[in-house]
Design a protein around this motif. Structure first.
Motif, PDB file in Angstrom:
ATOM      1  N   HIS A 168       0.814  -1.223   0.000  1.00 42.87           N
ATOM      2  CA  HIS A 168       0.000   0.000   0.000  1.00 42.87           C
ATOM      3  C   HIS A 168       0.844   1.268   0.000  1.00 42.87           C
ATOM      4  CE1 HIS A 168       1.018  -0.658   4.228  1.00 42.87           C
ATOM      5  NE2 HIS A 168       0.780   0.622   4.423  1.00 42.87           N
ATOM      6  N   ASP A 174       1.125  -5.017 -12.464  1.00 45.10           N
ATOM      7  CA  ASP A 174       0.480  -6.292 -12.748  1.00 45.10           C
ATOM      8  C   ASP A 174       1.154  -6.847 -13.999  1.00 45.10           C
ATOM      9  OD1 ASP A 174      -1.122  -8.460 -13.103  1.00 45.10           O
ATOM     10  OD2 ASP A 174      -2.978  -7.335 -13.445  1.00 45.10           O
ATOM     11  N   PRO A 192      -2.203   0.609  -3.831  1.00 45.74           N
ATOM     12  CA  PRO A 192      -3.450  -0.165  -3.694  1.00 45.74           C
ATOM     13  C   PRO A 192      -3.823  -0.372  -2.229  1.00 45.74           C
ATOM     14  CG  PRO A 192      -1.618  -1.619  -4.224  1.00 45.74           C
ATOM     15  CD  PRO A 192      -1.097  -0.220  -4.349  1.00 45.74           C
ATOM     16  N   LYS A 193      -5.086  -0.589  -1.975  1.00 50.60           N
ATOM     17  CA  LYS A 193      -5.527  -0.885  -0.621  1.00 50.60           C
ATOM     18  C   LYS A 193      -4.938  -2.218  -0.176  1.00 50.60           C
ATOM     19  CE  LYS A 193      -9.896   1.628  -1.050  1.00 50.60           C
ATOM     20  NZ  LYS A 193     -11.377   1.522  -1.008  1.00 50.60           N
ATOM     21  N   GLN A 196      -5.049  -5.824  -1.967  1.00 48.09           N
ATOM     22  CA  GLN A 196      -5.531  -5.681  -3.340  1.00 48.09           C
ATOM     23  C   GLN A 196      -4.406  -5.463  -4.345  1.00 48.09           C
ATOM     24  OE1 GLN A 196      -8.711  -2.823  -3.665  1.00 48.09           O
ATOM     25  NE2 GLN A 196      -9.856  -3.691  -1.945  1.00 48.09           N
TER      26      GLN A 196
END
Length: 294
Positions: A168, A174, A192-193, A196
């Motif tokens: 995070h 990705d 990202p959280k 995730q």
């Protein structure tokens, strides 16, 4: 295909993690032993073959320009008093490379800071080096990315694996395909959280970008933290041309937060012949004191 000869070093951040020290001093000028952080970044660019550097500054960052300029009174005093070794060190920072400056008038984020340098870059590929990371490696980190660009002709982002519980804190990639340490990127996510993250590969403050990125930065809306994020613009760029992540070789030092900065300073100091033994002795004393208190 044009070679990478220009670099952007964004240095307009407010440095809030280091307040109150950075109230009147740019965080980029905080020293690691006896050299300001930003000088390590500039030296990496020079050793990689970069010929022109533009530093994007903000309000209260004049000390950066002064550091890379000549200090005539100081230099004369060092010469007159025979302190030639110190004179050489002082002059080194002002004789490095052509450095240019532009001011980011509003703190609108990294993406906006890069966009501010668009006229300096023109239609050439360019490097971006962030000051929160120092990388020690046999081949300079940004040079490793330049080598990948020369083979692919595509934008390249420096990445390294991080624990997923820390994802995070970073922009994360990705990956769609892998070839050794080279990853073709399918998607990018800025901070990202928790839970995730699309992978454990984090963006580590080194980029080679094609000039098409500026058209996306110009239209980019604010993202994480209410800022214009470079990661978001690269995500859009990846939909029209290939973007790669490269897991660079070398040891990365995180100097963008207090603990990492302190640990980096200690480690670099231990590499100094004059400082190593007295520091080790003092650390032993402090450990003994802590053990007695426990």
């Amino acid at each position: 295909m044009k070679s990478v000869k220009k670099a952007i070093i964004p240095a307009a951040g407010l440095g809030t993690r280091f307040l109150p020290a950075t109230k009147a001093m740019p965080k980029e000028m905080l020293p690691i032993v006896d050299k300001p952080t930003i000088q390590y970044i500039v030296e990496e660019a020079i050793h990689s073959g970069i010929e022109d550097i533009i530093i994007v500054t903000g309000k209260g960052k004049r000390a950066i320009e002064d550091h890379f300029d000549h200090a005539f009174e100081l230099e004369k005093n060092l010469y007159d008093t025979g302190k030639l070794d110190l004179l050489e060190k002082v002059q080194q920072s002002s004789n490095m490379v052509d450095i240019h400056y532009i001011r980011q008038k509003e703190p609108l984020g990294l993406g906006h800071a890069v966009w501010c340098a668009r006229k300096f870059i023109g239609d050439e590929p360019f490097a971006v080096l962030l000051g929160d990371d120092i990388v020690e490696s046999e081949t300079p980190c940004i040079k490793q990315l330049m080598n990948v660009y020369e083979k692919t002709g595509a934008s390249v982002i420096g990445v390294q694996p991080v624990p997923l519980e820390e994802s995070h804190r970073y922009g994360m990639i990705d990956p769609m395909a892998q070839n050794g340490g080279l990853y073709e990127i399918k998607n990018l996510v800025e901070k990202p959280k928790r839970g995730q993250a699309p992978s454990n590969l984090a963006i580590m403050g080194r980029y080679i970008l094609t000039p098409e990125i500026f058209s996306y930065l110009e239209k980019q809306e604010r993202g994480a933290g209410g800022e214009i994020q470079l990661t978001d613009a690269i995500q859009k760029l990846s939909k029209t041309q290939k973007v790669f992540g490269y897991c660079f070789e070398g040891k990365r030092y995180d100097v963008g937060e207090k603990l990492g900065f302190i640990l980096t300073t200690i480690e670099f100091a231990l590499k100094n012949e004059e400082l190593r033994e007295p520091i080790l002795e003092k650390l032993k004393q402090l450990i003994k004191q802590e053990e007695r208190m426990v």
